[in-house]
Design a protein around this motif. Structure first.
Motif, mmCIF file in Angstrom:
data_model
loop_
_atom_site.group_PDB
_atom_site.id
_atom_site.type_symbol
_atom_site.label_atom_id
_atom_site.label_comp_id
_atom_site.label_asym_id
_atom_site.label_seq_id
_atom_site.Cartn_x
_atom_site.Cartn_y
_atom_site.Cartn_z
ATOM 1 N N ARG A 92 -16.548 12.141 -0.214
ATOM 2 C CA ARG A 92 -17.104 11.404 0.925
ATOM 3 C C ARG A 92 -17.111 9.889 0.682
ATOM 4 N N PRO A 93 -17.453 9.398 -0.534
ATOM 5 C CA PRO A 93 -17.363 7.956 -0.784
ATOM 6 C C PRO A 93 -15.945 7.405 -0.573
ATOM 7 N N THR A 94 -14.943 8.227 -0.912
ATOM 8 C CA THR A 94 -13.555 7.796 -0.700
ATOM 9 C C THR A 94 -13.277 7.646 0.793
ATOM 10 N N VAL A 95 -13.793 8.575 1.600
ATOM 11 C CA VAL A 95 -13.636 8.472 3.061
ATOM 12 C C VAL A 95 -14.258 7.174 3.561
ATOM 13 N N SER A 96 -15.441 6.858 3.062
ATOM 14 C CA SER A 96 -16.128 5.639 3.471
ATOM 15 C C SER A 96 -15.297 4.399 3.151
ATOM 16 N N ARG A 97 -14.685 4.396 1.937
ATOM 17 C CA ARG A 97 -13.849 3.262 1.542
ATOM 18 C C ARG A 97 -12.598 3.163 2.408
ATOM 19 N N LEU A 98 -12.017 4.311 2.744
ATOM 20 C CA LEU A 98 -10.815 4.313 3.590
ATOM 21 C C LEU A 98 -11.127 3.755 4.978
ATOM 22 N N LEU A 99 -12.276 4.143 5.526
ATOM 23 C CA LEU A 99 -12.660 3.664 6.864
ATOM 24 C C LEU A 99 -12.931 2.157 6.844
ATOM 25 N N GLN A 100 -13.580 1.691 5.796
ATOM 26 C CA GLN A 100 -13.857 0.265 5.674
ATOM 27 C C GLN A 100 -12.554 -0.517 5.533
ATOM 28 N N GLN A 101 -11.622 0.010 4.728
ATOM 29 C CA GLN A 101 -10.342 -0.669 4.525
ATOM 30 C C GLN A 101 -9.517 -0.659 5.810
ATOM 31 N N ALA A 102 -9.630 0.430 6.582
ATOM 32 C CA ALA A 102 -8.900 0.507 7.854
ATOM 33 C C ALA A 102 -9.334 -0.610 8.793
ATOM 34 N N LYS A 103 -10.617 -0.948 8.778
ATOM 35 C CA LYS A 103 -11.110 -2.069 9.593
ATOM 36 C C LYS A 103 -10.614 -3.404 9.047
ATOM 37 N N GLU A 104 -10.646 -3.542 7.718
ATOM 38 C CA GLU A 104 -10.215 -4.800 7.099
ATOM 39 C C GLU A 104 -8.725 -5.048 7.294
ATOM 40 N N GLU A 105 -7.931 -3.979 7.291
ATOM 41 C CA GLU A 105 -6.471 -4.104 7.441
ATOM 42 C C GLU A 105 -6.054 -4.249 8.911
ATOM 43 N N TYR B 191 -12.475 10.181 12.468
ATOM 44 C CA TYR B 191 -13.816 9.590 12.569
ATOM 45 C C TYR B 191 -14.057 8.918 13.926
ATOM 46 N N TYR B 192 -13.083 8.101 14.363
ATOM 47 C CA TYR B 192 -13.311 7.297 15.569
ATOM 48 C C TYR B 192 -12.867 7.988 16.870
ATOM 49 N N LEU B 193 -11.876 8.857 16.783
ATOM 50 C CA LEU B 193 -11.381 9.499 18.000
ATOM 51 C C LEU B 193 -11.980 10.884 18.230
ATOM 52 N N TYR B 194 -12.233 11.602 17.119
ATOM 53 C CA TYR B 194 -12.674 12.993 17.263
ATOM 54 C C TYR B 194 -14.095 13.238 16.785
ATOM 55 N N MET C 60 0.853 -1.192 0.000
ATOM 56 C CA MET C 60 0.000 0.000 0.000
ATOM 57 C C MET C 60 0.889 1.243 0.000
ATOM 58 N N GLU C 61 0.586 2.164 -0.895
ATOM 59 C CA GLU C 61 1.420 3.359 -0.970
ATOM 60 C C GLU C 61 1.289 4.186 0.302
ATOM 61 N N PHE C 62 2.408 4.859 0.651
ATOM 62 C CA PHE C 62 2.522 5.561 1.922
ATOM 63 C C PHE C 62 1.483 6.672 2.070
ATOM 64 N N VAL C 63 1.238 7.418 0.999
ATOM 65 C CA VAL C 63 0.304 8.551 1.056
ATOM 66 C C VAL C 63 -1.109 8.059 1.366
ATOM 67 N N LYS C 64 -1.507 6.946 0.731
ATOM 68 C CA LYS C 64 -2.850 6.395 0.973
ATOM 69 C C LYS C 64 -2.970 5.888 2.404
ATOM 70 N N LEU C 65 -1.876 5.264 2.903
ATOM 71 C CA LEU C 65 -1.877 4.770 4.280
ATOM 72 C C LEU C 65 -2.038 5.917 5.264
ATOM 73 N N GLN C 66 -1.337 7.026 4.989
ATOM 74 C CA GLN C 66 -1.450 8.199 5.859
ATOM 75 C C GLN C 66 -2.874 8.734 5.888
ATOM 76 N N LYS C 67 -3.488 8.806 4.688
ATOM 77 C CA LYS C 67 -4.857 9.312 4.621
ATOM 78 C C LYS C 67 -5.824 8.377 5.345
ATOM 79 N N MET C 68 -5.586 7.069 5.230
ATOM 80 C CA MET C 68 -6.444 6.095 5.910
ATOM 81 C C MET C 68 -6.369 6.268 7.421
ATOM 82 N N ILE C 69 -5.145 6.418 7.929
ATOM 83 C CA ILE C 69 -4.949 6.584 9.373
ATOM 84 C C ILE C 69 -5.553 7.905 9.845
ATOM 85 N N GLU C 70 -5.346 8.974 9.074
ATOM 86 C CA GLU C 70 -5.875 10.289 9.441
ATOM 87 C C GLU C 70 -7.404 10.263 9.451
ATOM 88 N N ALA C 71 -7.984 9.637 8.430
ATOM 89 C CA ALA C 71 -9.454 9.548 8.364
ATOM 90 C C ALA C 71 -10.002 8.744 9.548
#
Length: 316
Positions: free
Chosen positions: A34-47, A16-19, A1-12
Motif C-alpha cells: 500500500r505505501p508503494t501505491v501511495s508513492r505511485l499516486l503522488q508521483q503520477a501527480k508530480e509527473e 484510484y481516480y476513475l474507478y 522511467m522504466e516502462f513497467v513502473k510507468l505502467q503500474k503508475m498509470i494503472e494505479a
C-alpha cells in the motif's frame, strides 16, 4: 522511467481516480504494498500524468456577478447555480438567493414594495424571520384577477408580513382596467392614492420580468383583449408590474400603459434597492431591456441566464 513502473503508475492512477478503488485494493490487484501505491499516486501527480481540477460553482458565480455589475452598471448582481435549466427549479433557487439577500439588507423602518407572480411567491416562501421594527410592505400593482388563475399576490404580501413583523398594504384592484377614465377615478380615491404613494416612496422594490406569451400569468388573468395580447406579443420583450416594454426598455403601448394602475417604470430607477429577480431563457430579452433602461440596480439570476446576458451584450 522504466516502462513497467510507468505502467503500474498509470494503472494505479486509473483505479484510484476513475474507478474509486482504495489504495489497499489497488495494492492487492497489482501485487505491491500500500505505501508503494501511495508513492505511485503522488508521483503520477508530480509527473503530470494526473491533473486534479476542482470546479467551484460559487467561484464561477462570483466572476459572473462581477462581470454583470461591470457590464450593466449594477450596484449588486447575485448569481446562483441551478442543477437543471427548468423554470420551476430556477424560480426556487432564485427565491432562496433573493430571500437571503433581503435578510441581509432589510433594516428598521424600511418600506418594501413588491409585485406578484410565481417568482416573487418563491422569494416569499424562502424568507426567514428577522427581528426588525416598523417595516412596511406594499404592493406595487393591483393583484385582483378577472379569472380563476392565482396571482399569489395576497400570499406573497402575507409571507413578507410574517417574516419582518411588518404592516402590509394591498392594492385591492386589478393591475389593468378597461378605460383611462376608470383608472383616473380610482386614483382620485384618497385611500388608493395613499397606497400608490407608498409604492413610490418605497426604498426597496422587488419585482420580476413577465414574458409576453399566451401562457404567461398576466395573459391568463383576463386583463387584455385578444387584439392587445397579439400587439404585445409582436412588440414587447417583457413587462414589469404589468407595464410592457421593448428591447430598449421603452413602453411599447402607451394606451395600455395609461390604463395600468401601479408604479411607473421610471420610478423604479431611483430606488435605493431596485431588485429584479428573473431567470430562464425566455426572460433574457426582457431582463436585458430592463437593465438597458436602468429600471433595476440589483439583479438576481441564475448562471445560465447570466452567461446569455453577457454573451448577447458582447455581441452588440
Amino acid at each position: 522511467m522504466e516502462f513497467v513502473k510507468l505502467q503500474k503508475m498509470i494503472e494505479a492512477a486509473k483505479l484510484y481516480y476513475l474507478y474509486d478503488y482504495s489504495q489497499q485494493d489497488i495494492a492487492n490487484q497489482l501485487g505491491i504494498s500500500r505505501p508503494t501505491v501511495s508513492r505511485l499516486l503522488q508521483q503520477a501527480k508530480e509527473e503530470g500524468i494526473v491533473e486534479i481540477r476542482i470546479t467551484d460553482p460559487t467561484e464561477n458565480s462570483k466572476l459572473l456577478e462581477q462581470e454583470l455589475e461591470h457590464t450593466f452598471g449594477l450596484k449588486r448582481a447575485l448569481v446562483t447555480s441551478v442543477p437543471v435549466y427548468e423554470d420551476d427549479v430556477i424560480k426556487q433557487y432564485l427565491g432562496q438567493l433573493t430571500a437571503a439577500y433581503l435578510n441581509e439588507i432589510v433594516q428598521d423602518g424600511d418600506l418594501i414594495g413588491t409585485s406578484w407572480g410565481t417568482t416573487l411567491y418563491q422569494v416569499a416562501l424562502h424568507l426567514e424571520h428577522k427581528h426588525v421594527k416598523d417595516v412596511r410592505i406594499v404592493q406595487l400593482k393591483g393583484g385582483v384577477s378577472h379569472s380563476e388563475t392565482k396571482t399569489f399576490a395576497s400570499e406573497t404580501v402575507h409571507l413578507f408580513e410574517q417574516a419582518y413583523d411588518a404592516k402590509s398594504y394591498q392594492l385591492p384592484l386589478p393591475a389593468i382596467v378597461d378605460h383611462v377614465v376608470v383608472k383616473e377615478a380610482i386614483e382620485k380615491d384618497r385611500h388608493i392614492r395613499k397606497l400608490l404613494d407608498m409604492g413610490r416612496q418605497a426604498n426597496i422594490a422587488l419585482f420580476t420580468i413577465g414574458v409576453p406569451k399566451t401562457d404567461s400569468l398576466l395573459f391568463q388573468v383576463g386583463y387584455l383583449t385578444e387584439e392587445e395580447e397579439q400587439f404585445i406579443m409582436n412588440r414587447a420583450v417583457g413587462d414589469i408590474a404589468s407595464r410592457f416594454f421593448d428591447q430598449d426598455g421603452n413602453i411599447c403601448n402607451e394606451a395600455l400603459n395609461a390604463r395600468t394602475i401601479g408604479i411607473e417604470l421610471l420610478e423604479l430607477s431611483s430606488k435605493e434597492q431596485s431588485i429584479l429577480v428573473a431567470g430562464g431563457a425566455k426572460k433574457v430579452a426582457g431582463i436585458r431591456g430592463a437593465l438597458k433602461a436602468k429600471y433595476a440596480n440589483v439583479l438576481v439570476t441564475d448562471h445560465h441566464t447570466a452567461r446569455m446576458l453577457l454573451e448577447k451584450k458582447n455581441v452588440e
